[in-house]
Design a protein around this motif. Structure first.
Motif, PDB file in Angstrom:
ATOM      1  N   LEU A 247       0.828  -1.205   0.000  1.00  0.00           N
ATOM      2  CA  LEU A 247       0.000   0.000   0.000  1.00  0.00           C
ATOM      3  C   LEU A 247       0.866   1.261   0.000  1.00  0.00           C
ATOM      4  O   LEU A 247       0.537   2.243  -0.679  1.00  0.00           O
ATOM      5  CB  LEU A 247      -0.929  -0.005   1.215  1.00  0.00           C
ATOM      6  N   LEU A 248       1.970   1.244   0.736  1.00  0.00           N
ATOM      7  CA  LEU A 248       2.882   2.390   0.752  1.00  0.00           C
ATOM      8  C   LEU A 248       3.505   2.614  -0.623  1.00  0.00           C
ATOM      9  O   LEU A 248       3.590   3.762  -1.101  1.00  0.00           O
ATOM     10  CB  LEU A 248       3.974   2.185   1.800  1.00  0.00           C
ATOM     11  N   LEU A 249       3.933   1.538  -1.257  1.00  0.00           N
ATOM     12  CA  LEU A 249       4.506   1.663  -2.600  1.00  0.00           C
ATOM     13  C   LEU A 249       3.471   2.141  -3.607  1.00  0.00           C
ATOM     14  O   LEU A 249       3.763   2.978  -4.472  1.00  0.00           O
ATOM     15  CB  LEU A 249       5.082   0.310  -3.041  1.00  0.00           C
ATOM     16  N   ALA A 250       2.245   1.606  -3.480  1.00  0.00           N
ATOM     17  CA  ALA A 250       1.180   2.031  -4.386  1.00  0.00           C
ATOM     18  C   ALA A 250       0.849   3.502  -4.193  1.00  0.00           C
ATOM     19  O   ALA A 250       0.670   4.252  -5.159  1.00  0.00           O
ATOM     20  CB  ALA A 250      -0.064   1.179  -4.149  1.00  0.00           C
ATOM     21  N   GLY A 251       0.784   3.940  -2.944  1.00  0.00           N
ATOM     22  CA  GLY A 251       0.496   5.344  -2.668  1.00  0.00           C
ATOM     23  C   GLY A 251       1.574   6.265  -3.200  1.00  0.00           C
ATOM     24  O   GLY A 251       1.284   7.310  -3.809  1.00  0.00           O
TER      25      GLY A 251
END
Length: 265
Positions: A247-251
């Motif tokens: 989720l952090l990478l996607a954000g």
């Protein structure tokens, strides 16, 4: 019927109603989505009427329509994730600590918490739609908002509050014994507490519906599976951190990509 009676001895009617309610919620959500392409010029009855609750712009539809949609999402997605906890509480009936009515009251208390969340989510959706940040499908039109929601959900995966709530969900028997209250009023308060713990686990992931679209059944199904797996002791321990990293990478990607593209151009 025989399978449910074997898994849930003595309370087959209750669990039939539980699963029927979950199935009905999914069916109504599917009907809303399926009716969308033919929404214009139709007589609003049956499944088409269900879609009308969420048709047009969300801002024009109003708070009640948005609340109905979020309430159905909460029932369809969150009730199944708490089924292991409900079953654990039901096991206490064999020791005389609870009965079928108290199980039903516990589930009611749990769902009341998510109905409260649905009110807040509906207000948020209508307000964002009024500002032009959410389209008619309940999907964010802002890359910055999408990135912020993904980063928020990713960071929350590593928070102490998420860990504490998730630990309670993974050990429902310990949770019930530690907060036990007798009687129907006690069951209702236990249900509220269980719902609050579940909300503490899953609110950030639920808000990702604004990224995928609040009427996106694929997202609902995937999110339900992920949140259910997170609450399983052996699987959840291995899932939470990788999910947070993803989720952090996607954000970060969602936020940085528009700038990278503009530089290339």
């Amino acid at each position: 019927m025989k399978t449910i009676m074997r898994l849930m001895p003595g309370q087959s009617v209750l669990w039939l109603l539980f699963f029927a309610g979950v199935l009905a919620a999914w069916s109504m959500l599917f009907a809303m989505q399926a009716s969308a392409p033919d929404a214009i010029g139709r007589d609003w009855s049956g499944a088409a009427y269900l879609w009308s609750l969420c048709s047009g712009t969300v801002a024009d539809a109003g708070y009640l329509s948005a609340f109905v949609m979020w309430a159905l999402m909460a029932l369809a997605m969150m009730a199944p994730t708490a089924f292991p906890a409900f079953r654990t509480y039901q096991d206490l009936t064999h020791a005389g600590a609870a009965n079928a009515m108290s199980v039903a009251v516990l589930i009611t208390g749990y769902l009341m918490v998510w109905l409260g969340f649905s009110v807040i989510a509906a207000v948020l959706q209508v307000q964002l739609a009024g500002l032009g940040f959410v389209d008619a499908a309940g999907r964010s039109t802002s890359a910055a908002l999408n990135g912020a929601l993904l980063l928020l959900a990713g960071l929350y995966q590593f928070s102490t509050l998420k860990d504490a709530c998730l630990s309670a969900c993974k050990s429902p028997m310990t949770f019930f014994m530690g907060h036990w209250q007798p009687g129907l009023s006690g069951a209702f308060r236990l249900g509220l507490r269980l719902g609050a713990v579940c909300l503490g686990c899953c609110w950030a992931l639920m808000l990702l519906a604004f990224v995928a679209g609040t009427m996106n059944l694929a997202f609902m199904g995937l999110a339900m599976v992920l949140m259910t797996l997170e609450k399983l002791p052996q699987i959840g321990t291995k899932l939470s951190a990788p999910l947070g990293v993803f989720l952090l990478l996607a954000g970060a990607t969602v936020i940085v990509l528009p700038f990278a593209t503009s530089i290339q151009i």
